[in-house]
Design a protein around this motif. Sequence first.
Motif, mmCIF file in Angstrom:
data_model
loop_
_atom_site.group_PDB
_atom_site.id
_atom_site.type_symbol
_atom_site.label_atom_id
_atom_site.label_comp_id
_atom_site.label_asym_id
_atom_site.label_seq_id
_atom_site.Cartn_x
_atom_site.Cartn_y
_atom_site.Cartn_z
ATOM 1 N N TRP A 63 44.598 31.666 45.459
ATOM 2 C CA TRP A 63 44.911 32.336 44.189
ATOM 3 C C TRP A 63 44.602 31.435 43.006
ATOM 4 C CZ3 TRP A 63 45.785 37.350 43.930
ATOM 5 C CH2 TRP A 63 46.236 38.007 45.084
ATOM 6 N N THR B 186 42.029 44.094 51.368
ATOM 7 C CA THR B 186 42.057 44.120 49.900
ATOM 8 C C THR B 186 41.481 42.834 49.340
ATOM 9 O OG1 THR B 186 44.372 43.558 50.233
ATOM 10 C CG2 THR B 186 43.935 45.724 49.336
ATOM 11 N N PHE C 173 44.237 39.887 40.313
ATOM 12 C CA PHE C 173 45.482 39.887 39.536
ATOM 13 C C PHE C 173 45.628 41.232 38.829
ATOM 14 C CE2 PHE C 173 43.927 35.529 39.766
ATOM 15 C CZ PHE C 173 45.037 34.867 40.257
ATOM 16 N N ASP C 174 46.882 41.562 38.480
ATOM 17 C CA ASP C 174 47.127 42.843 37.808
ATOM 18 C C ASP C 174 46.296 42.975 36.533
ATOM 19 O OD1 ASP C 174 48.844 43.588 39.720
ATOM 20 O OD2 ASP C 174 50.689 43.086 38.627
ATOM 21 N N ASP C 175 46.231 41.886 35.747
ATOM 22 C CA ASP C 175 45.516 41.965 34.469
ATOM 23 C C ASP C 175 44.033 41.610 34.616
ATOM 24 O OD1 ASP C 175 46.388 39.495 35.157
ATOM 25 O OD2 ASP C 175 46.822 38.814 33.125
ATOM 26 N N TYR C 176 43.639 41.092 35.776
ATOM 27 C CA TYR C 176 42.218 40.852 36.057
ATOM 28 C C TYR C 176 41.865 41.514 37.383
ATOM 29 C CZ TYR C 176 41.676 37.603 32.188
ATOM 30 O OH TYR C 176 41.605 37.060 30.935
ATOM 31 N N PRO C 177 41.747 42.846 37.390
ATOM 32 C CA PRO C 177 41.540 43.547 38.658
ATOM 33 C C PRO C 177 40.182 43.218 39.273
ATOM 34 C CG PRO C 177 41.333 45.070 36.824
ATOM 35 C CD PRO C 177 41.750 43.756 36.249
#
Lengths: 186, 280
Positions: free
Chosen positions: B150, B219, B223-227
């Motif tokens: 990550w 999957t 990240f949520d803000d960097y899909p």
Amino acid sequence: MTTMVHNTQKHYRELVDLFSRPGEVRISTFDTPNFTSFSDATLATVLTLFDNEISFHTPEQKDYIEFQTLTGGRYSEDLSEVDYAVIKEHDLTGELMMTIKAGTLASPEKSATLIIEVDSIGEGQKYSLKGPGIKTVNEIEMTFDPKWMELRTELCSEFPLGIDLILIDRHNQLAVIPRTTITEVI
Amino acid sequence: MKQNYAFLDENSKKEIRRKTLKAIAIPGYQVPFASRELPIARGWGTGGLQLTLSLVGQSDTVKVIDQGSDESVNAVNIRKLIQDTTDVKDTIHTDEATLIQSRHRIPEVPLRPYQILVLQVPLPEPLRPVEPSERITKMLHADREYSGAWLRLFEQIMKYGSITDDADYPVLVNGRYVMAPSPIPRFDNPKMENNDGLILLGAGREKKIYAVPPYTKVTSLAFDDYPFEVESFDDITCRESGLTGVYMDELVDEETGETYYVANDTSFMLEEMNKEGSVR
């Protein structure tokens, strides 16, 4: 021309399909002289997977001598170290299930594979299966006591630890339940 | 020259087969295996080749591709080796093949049930860029400790404003193992999710086999803000076939200096061009 090389290849491909699609049933057509107390499909699985690098356990002396002679696999009394156990369902014990290797978190592949011969696949107890390799839900009927399935579920509760089951019936039908499959009695 | 069927001796095949079955039972986990010597150098597809040779049989039809092409030197050599030692049929058509060995692409034509895709893998360890020790990465996988993977993506966002991994973009398989999908483009990552066929990955030099069974959750890390985003080819047209929305190679016309695009999966392009009423 087909030889043992082709027969084991074909049987292996059936196993690949079955491992990647838990609950599917295949009939083995592997034809070889069989002097063991197991079905031809069980012997085929042994001939396909065993060699001198693995250890196995099976209860009857005449069977393990035959398996050893045919494959070079090493028979062991010590259930906690065997890579494969070839056994009929009525010879299964809770002790065997709880002693065999379930792998370690760092090396989950160092676990045992159980090759279990049941009376019938296609009739008996109904199980529903879910998990990788299954689109939605698969159902399988077989004469496999839910108490063994419960022990298996316990062994597989901490993925990636667990054991893989190859189930074979007297009519040379095969099915596989790998450790990822979630089973339910229905 | 007399050789064993499918080149490898039976004991080698048995070992590869046992490890492959374990790999299928533990999706995404890299099973160590005793990688064999082959007539091609390690790092040139020996992992994939050993998987193919352990799988292939008389009723198979084999397709070998290298970066989408059936005709590149590497693909042709590997296909010839398989055929010389087995006499199996070959094809360039994805849906006719039972066994597909591929380097760095998943074909455009979706896999059918019971089809097997073998991918060649140079670097199977997704945590290797952050941890050089194999013993430690093995422990990190055991502990499901993927902060390193990550953090690597996070650092790319901090440095460049977006995730810059274009190929070999890490994925999470069945919610458990972070896996290197081999250097397929990001474009191909979504094809692994809930796919009908079986995907086997083999790294010969690194001695690892791993697998993605059919209908498995895969999957891509994001990240949520960097899909996660795939490369878009929607407004690009293949110069040869007029195809659009498939993975393209960017080329330069040496005479005019102009940039143009050609569909990367050559057999798919050919099939589309041979269709009645095709764009070209």
